[in-house]
Scaffold this motif. Structure first.
Motif, PDB file in Angstrom:
ATOM      1  N   GLU A   1      69.678  15.517  51.742  1.00 12.47           N
ATOM      2  CA  GLU A   1      71.113  15.561  51.473  1.00 12.47           C
ATOM      3  C   GLU A   1      71.949  15.322  52.718  1.00 12.47           C
ATOM      4  OE1 GLU A   1      72.006  19.229  49.561  1.00 12.47           O
ATOM      5  OE2 GLU A   1      70.870  18.766  47.739  1.00 12.47           O
ATOM      6  N   ALA A   2      71.439  15.707  53.879  1.00  8.78           N
ATOM      7  CA  ALA A   2      72.217  15.593  55.115  1.00  8.78           C
ATOM      8  C   ALA A   2      71.464  14.745  56.135  1.00  8.78           C
ATOM      9  CB  ALA A   2      72.484  16.975  55.698  1.00  8.78           C
ATOM     10  N   PRO A   3      72.191  13.976  56.958  1.00 12.10           N
ATOM     11  CA  PRO A   3      71.527  13.235  58.036  1.00 12.10           C
ATOM     12  C   PRO A   3      70.783  14.186  58.965  1.00 12.10           C
ATOM     13  CG  PRO A   3      73.802  12.508  57.770  1.00 12.10           C
ATOM     14  CD  PRO A   3      73.651  13.759  56.946  1.00 12.10           C
ATOM     15  N   SER A   4      69.591  13.793  59.342  1.00 12.71           N
ATOM     16  CA  SER A   4      68.746  14.677  60.149  1.00 12.71           C
ATOM     17  C   SER A   4      67.977  13.868  61.188  1.00 12.71           C
ATOM     18  CB  SER A   4      67.737  15.420  59.262  1.00 12.71           C
ATOM     19  OG  SER A   4      68.363  16.099  58.204  1.00 12.71           O
ATOM     20  N   PHE A   5      67.576  14.545  62.251  1.00  7.81           N
ATOM     21  CA  PHE A   5      66.492  14.074  63.094  1.00  7.81           C
ATOM     22  C   PHE A   5      65.240  14.785  62.618  1.00  7.81           C
ATOM     23  CE2 PHE A   5      69.889  13.420  66.457  1.00  7.81           C
ATOM     24  CZ  PHE A   5      69.809  12.028  66.437  1.00  7.81           C
ATOM     25  N   TYR A   6      64.075  14.153  62.864  1.00  9.51           N
ATOM     26  CA  TYR A   6      62.815  14.713  62.382  1.00  9.51           C
ATOM     27  C   TYR A   6      61.838  14.820  63.555  1.00  9.51           C
ATOM     28  CZ  TYR A   6      65.012  13.460  58.000  1.00  9.51           C
ATOM     29  OH  TYR A   6      65.913  13.345  56.964  1.00  9.51           O
ATOM     30  N   ILE A   7      61.405  16.040  63.829  1.00  8.06           N
ATOM     31  CA  ILE A   7      60.392  16.248  64.860  1.00  8.06           C
ATOM     32  C   ILE A   7      59.031  16.052  64.216  1.00  8.06           C
ATOM     33  CG2 ILE A   7      59.376  17.895  66.478  1.00  8.06           C
ATOM     34  CD1 ILE A   7      62.106  19.347  66.472  1.00  8.06           C
ATOM     35  N   TYR A   8      58.268  15.121  64.755  1.00  6.05           N
ATOM     36  CA  TYR A   8      56.927  14.860  64.220  1.00  6.05           C
ATOM     37  C   TYR A   8      55.902  15.095  65.315  1.00  6.05           C
ATOM     38  CZ  TYR A   8      52.829  12.187  62.693  1.00  6.05           C
ATOM     39  OH  TYR A   8      51.545  11.792  62.375  1.00  6.05           O
ATOM     40  N   GLN A   9      54.924  15.950  65.012  1.00  7.30           N
ATOM     41  CA  GLN A   9      53.840  16.228  65.960  1.00  7.30           C
ATOM     42  C   GLN A   9      52.506  15.862  65.334  1.00  7.30           C
ATOM     43  OE1 GLN A   9      53.785  19.840  68.483  1.00  7.30           O
ATOM     44  NE2 GLN A   9      51.824  20.320  67.523  1.00  7.30           N
ATOM     45  N   LYS A  10      51.749  15.077  66.058  1.00  5.38           N
ATOM     46  CA  LYS A  10      50.403  14.690  65.627  1.00  5.38           C
ATOM     47  C   LYS A  10      49.415  15.193  66.661  1.00  5.38           C
ATOM     48  CE  LYS A  10      47.463  10.649  64.743  1.00  5.38           C
ATOM     49  NZ  LYS A  10      47.419   9.165  64.632  1.00  5.38           N
ATOM     50  N   THR A  11      48.435  15.972  66.196  1.00 10.01           N
ATOM     51  CA  THR A  11      47.413  16.503  67.094  1.00 10.01           C
ATOM     52  C   THR A  11      46.062  15.953  66.685  1.00 10.01           C
ATOM     53  OG1 THR A  11      48.665  18.544  67.449  1.00 10.01           O
ATOM     54  CG2 THR A  11      46.332  18.570  68.018  1.00 10.01           C
TER      55      THR A  11
ATOM     56  N   PRO B   1      41.814  15.300  67.932  1.00  7.95           N
ATOM     57  CA  PRO B   1      40.828  16.119  68.662  1.00  7.95           C
ATOM     58  C   PRO B   1      40.999  16.084  70.177  1.00  7.95           C
ATOM     59  CG  PRO B   1      39.761  14.967  66.855  1.00  7.95           C
ATOM     60  CD  PRO B   1      41.161  14.425  66.932  1.00  7.95           C
ATOM     61  N   THR B   2      41.744  15.085  70.711  1.00  9.08           N
ATOM     62  CA  THR B   2      41.866  14.960  72.165  1.00  9.08           C
ATOM     63  C   THR B   2      43.297  14.974  72.693  1.00  9.08           C
ATOM     64  OG1 THR B   2      41.802  12.538  71.961  1.00  9.08           O
ATOM     65  CG2 THR B   2      39.707  13.668  72.367  1.00  9.08           C
ATOM     66  N   HIS B   3      44.305  14.735  71.837  1.00 14.36           N
ATOM     67  CA  HIS B   3      45.678  14.630  72.317  1.00 14.36           C
ATOM     68  C   HIS B   3      46.660  15.282  71.347  1.00 14.36           C
ATOM     69  CE1 HIS B   3      43.775  11.258  74.527  1.00 14.36           C
ATOM     70  NE2 HIS B   3      44.659  11.545  75.462  1.00 14.36           N
ATOM     71  N   THR B   4      47.811  15.666  71.880  1.00 16.20           N
ATOM     72  CA  THR B   4      48.943  16.093  71.058  1.00 16.20           C
ATOM     73  C   THR B   4      50.145  15.232  71.408  1.00 16.20           C
ATOM     74  OG1 THR B   4      48.220  18.383  70.788  1.00 16.20           O
ATOM     75  CG2 THR B   4      50.560  17.950  70.532  1.00 16.20           C
ATOM     76  N   PHE B   5      50.775  14.675  70.380  1.00 14.93           N
ATOM     77  CA  PHE B   5      51.966  13.847  70.545  1.00 14.93           C
ATOM     78  C   PHE B   5      53.105  14.512  69.776  1.00 14.93           C
ATOM     79  CE2 PHE B   5      48.157  11.193  70.113  1.00 14.93           C
ATOM     80  CZ  PHE B   5      48.142  10.529  71.332  1.00 14.93           C
ATOM     81  N   CYS B   6      54.276  14.605  70.393  1.00 12.81           N
ATOM     82  CA  CYS B   6      55.405  15.236  69.709  1.00 12.81           C
ATOM     83  C   CYS B   6      56.693  14.538  70.119  1.00 12.81           C
ATOM     84  CB  CYS B   6      55.481  16.727  70.034  1.00 12.81           C
ATOM     85  SG  CYS B   6      56.712  17.599  69.028  1.00 12.81           S
ATOM     86  N   GLY B   7      57.381  13.946  69.137  1.00 10.90           N
ATOM     87  CA  GLY B   7      58.613  13.237  69.411  1.00 10.90           C
ATOM     88  C   GLY B   7      59.573  13.340  68.243  1.00 10.90           C
ATOM     89  N   ILE B   8      60.595  12.493  68.253  1.00  3.66           N
ATOM     90  CA  ILE B   8      61.674  12.556  67.267  1.00  3.66           C
ATOM     91  C   ILE B   8      61.760  11.251  66.492  1.00  3.66           C
ATOM     92  CG2 ILE B   8      64.191  12.650  67.003  1.00  3.66           C
ATOM     93  CD1 ILE B   8      64.291  14.655  69.235  1.00  3.66           C
ATOM     94  N   ILE B   9      61.789  11.356  65.168  1.00  3.91           N
ATOM     95  CA  ILE B   9      62.031  10.209  64.300  1.00  3.91           C
ATOM     96  C   ILE B   9      63.534  10.099  64.091  1.00  3.91           C
ATOM     97  CG2 ILE B   9      61.615   9.169  62.032  1.00  3.91           C
ATOM     98  CD1 ILE B   9      59.003  10.768  61.901  1.00  3.91           C
ATOM     99  N   ALA B  10      64.073   8.907  64.347  1.00  2.00           N
ATOM    100  CA  ALA B  10      65.524   8.705  64.282  1.00  2.00           C
ATOM    101  C   ALA B  10      65.813   7.253  63.934  1.00  2.00           C
ATOM    102  CB  ALA B  10      66.163   9.067  65.626  1.00  2.00           C
ATOM    103  N   ALA B  11      67.086   6.953  63.717  1.00  2.00           N
ATOM    104  CA  ALA B  11      67.540   5.569  63.520  1.00  2.00           C
ATOM    105  C   ALA B  11      68.012   5.026  64.861  1.00  2.00           C
ATOM    106  CB  ALA B  11      68.663   5.514  62.493  1.00  2.00           C
ATOM    107  N   THR B  12      67.509   3.852  65.238  1.00  2.00           N
ATOM    108  CA  THR B  12      67.886   3.229  66.507  1.00  2.00           C
ATOM    109  C   THR B  12      68.582   1.901  66.237  1.00  2.00           C
ATOM    110  OG1 THR B  12      65.606   2.411  66.644  1.00  2.00           O
ATOM    111  CG2 THR B  12      66.161   4.351  67.943  1.00  2.00           C
ATOM    112  N   SER B  13      69.313   1.420  67.213  1.00  2.00           N
ATOM    113  CA  SER B  13      70.295   0.363  67.006  1.00  2.00           C
ATOM    114  C   SER B  13      69.759  -1.038  67.281  1.00  2.00           C
ATOM    115  CB  SER B  13      71.497   0.631  67.920  1.00  2.00           C
ATOM    116  OG  SER B  13      72.370  -0.461  67.961  1.00  2.00           O
ATOM    117  N   VAL B  14      70.044  -1.979  66.362  1.00  2.00           N
ATOM    118  CA  VAL B  14      69.708  -3.376  66.604  1.00  2.00           C
ATOM    119  C   VAL B  14      70.557  -3.933  67.740  1.00  2.00           C
ATOM    120  CG1 VAL B  14      68.971  -3.753  64.222  1.00  2.00           C
ATOM    121  CG2 VAL B  14      71.326  -4.261  64.858  1.00  2.00           C
ATOM    122  N   GLU B  15      71.749  -3.383  67.918  1.00  2.00           N
ATOM    123  CA  GLU B  15      72.608  -3.814  69.031  1.00  2.00           C
ATOM    124  C   GLU B  15      71.930  -3.514  70.357  1.00  2.00           C
ATOM    125  OE1 GLU B  15      77.017  -2.800  70.967  1.00  2.00           O
ATOM    126  OE2 GLU B  15      76.463  -2.015  69.001  1.00  2.00           O
TER     127      GLU B  15
END
Length: 413
Positions: A85-95, A97-111
């Motif tokens: 219902e509301a615009p959001s950022f999304y924190i996605y973490q993937k772990t 067996p050897t690494h953990t990655f954690c960042g933000i899913i967002a909309a980025t600009s073609v400009e």
């Protein structure tokens, strides 16, 4: 300054997220794909493989793209996909067996892409650009984010850590032993803080997804031409990205496998190599380079260590310092006759995440005559080349994380 904004993702409800999301479509063999489609009615693979419903696997082109759109609508009609219902950022973490990655899913600009705020390190193929642009135009959504990287930022990290202390919206494991977690950021203050923090970052770098980003920008240009009321704020002016700090990227090298020696015998080939390399025969001892400008080679049943003779090689710019470019300039082109490394049929690439034994096994199988390995490229090297306005050779880097499809979906039409 980077333009990053929240968006209203279309995604599965909490109880179906593990069933809906999938690996990238290209990873699946036909046998694996059929098994997934047969036993999981919720899989996003049903959307992007729409012919399965009619027992037809050979639907291609625009007809397939339109059917993808129809299957997508059915998933929404059946409440398998719901829009936030509301615009959001999304924190996605993937772990893994050897690494953990954690960042933000967002909309980025073609400009930003056009203005070189979002920079690329690979060339794209025009045919693939046009194909994916047609796909986006017919489906109206993107389900797999482009992987972007940025310098580590304490402000963004503090927001991420704040939300990670709460229960995630998604929490599930997959059969490859990866753990997937997702949190939604909806508080206005946090959304504004993240937006401003990215606004203070000069450059974002594409780590993976060059064709997806280029095709999204091509579509935005065409839609803008057809829209007399274009403002630049329409959803098609943005594409979905996963923004990950540089320190969390995992970068691996690609090995090179060559089908013939361009008419040379193994001994003649070694003599040709001697011009640019000091050569050590390691016999059956597996050799992996531990320094830049060192290469491993497997030829005629034996491993070799190749050390570049820097006194006879011309380091003319940042690209010339890259090991994959050195191998092209000193061996692949002048000795083995491979001019177009992007399209040549006599060369094959394979990412190296193992102990390098693949250099031996593929040559011993008889499919190839010689193989080469090198050290992985660092993010500092990539940025240095990109900032100089240069493009890396194909298959220089294999970058992780590889992202799942349909965890979040970005609608732009």
């Amino acid at each position: 300054m980077a333009i990053v904004k929240p968006f209203k993702a279309v995604r599965a409800p909490r109880d179906k997220a593990a069933l809906v999301s999938s690996k990238s479509y290209e990873i699946y063999t036909q046998e694996m794909l059929n098994a997934k489609l047969a036993f999981n009615p919720y899989s996003f693979l049903h959307v992007i493989n729409p012919g399965y419903k009619y027992h037809k696997q050979d639907i291609t082109g625009e007809q397939r793209f339109k059917l993808v759109h129809n299957r997508y609508l059915e998933f929404k009609e059946d409440n398998i996909f719901l829009q936030d219902e509301a615009p959001s950022f999304y924190i996605y973490q993937k772990t893994t067996p050897t690494h953990t990655f954690c960042g933000i899913i967002a909309a980025t600009s073609v400009e930003d892409y056009h203005n070189d705020v979002i920079k690329k390190h690979e060339s794209t193929l025009r045919t693939r650009e046009l194909l994916f642009e047609n796909y986006l135009k017919n489906t109206g959504f993107n389900a797999e984010p482009v992987l972007l990287t940025y310098p580590d930022n304490t402000t963004i990290e503090s927001i991420i850590e704040k939300y990670k202390s709460s229960r995630p919206e998604y929490e599930f494991s997959t059969t490859d032993k990866d753990l997937h977690l997702l949190w939604t950021i909806t508080e206005d203050e946090d959304l504004e803080t993240i937006t401003k923090a990215f606004g203070n970052i000069d450059t974002l770098y594409i780590a993976d997804g060059h064709h997806r980003s280029t095709s999204s920008c091509l579509l935005a240009q065409n839609l803008a031409k057809d829209n007399p009321n274009h403002t630049g704020k329409e959803d098609y002016n943005f594409f979905m990205s996963y923004l990950l700090p540089e320190s969390q990227l995992s970068i691996y090298e690609f090995n090179r496998f060559i089908k013939d020696l361009n008419g040379l015998s193994p001994d003649e080939f070694l003599i040709e190599l001697d011009t640019y390399f000091r050569i050590e025969n390691r016999g059956q001892e597996l050799y992996k380079p531990k320094e830049k400008h060192h290469f491993s080679m497997y030829l005629n049943g034996e491993f070799y260590a190749l050390y570049l003779r820097k006194s006879v090689y011309n380091f003319s710019d940042t690209l010339s310092e890259l090991d994959s470019e050195i191998l092209y300039r000193t061996v692949l082109k002048p000795i083995l006759g491979i001019e177009d490394i992007r399209n040549a049929s006599k060369i094959m690439y394979s990412q190296d995440k193992s102990d390098g034994l693949e250099l031996k096994t593929k040559v011993d199988s008889g499919d190839f005559k010689v193989s080469f390995g090198m050290q992985a490229t660092s993010i500092q090297e990539i940025k240095k080349i990109v900032d100089a306005g240069l493009i890396m050779p194909p298959k220089t880097t294999y970058i992780e994380p590889k992202l799942r499809s349909a965890l979040t979906i970005y609608e732009f039409l």
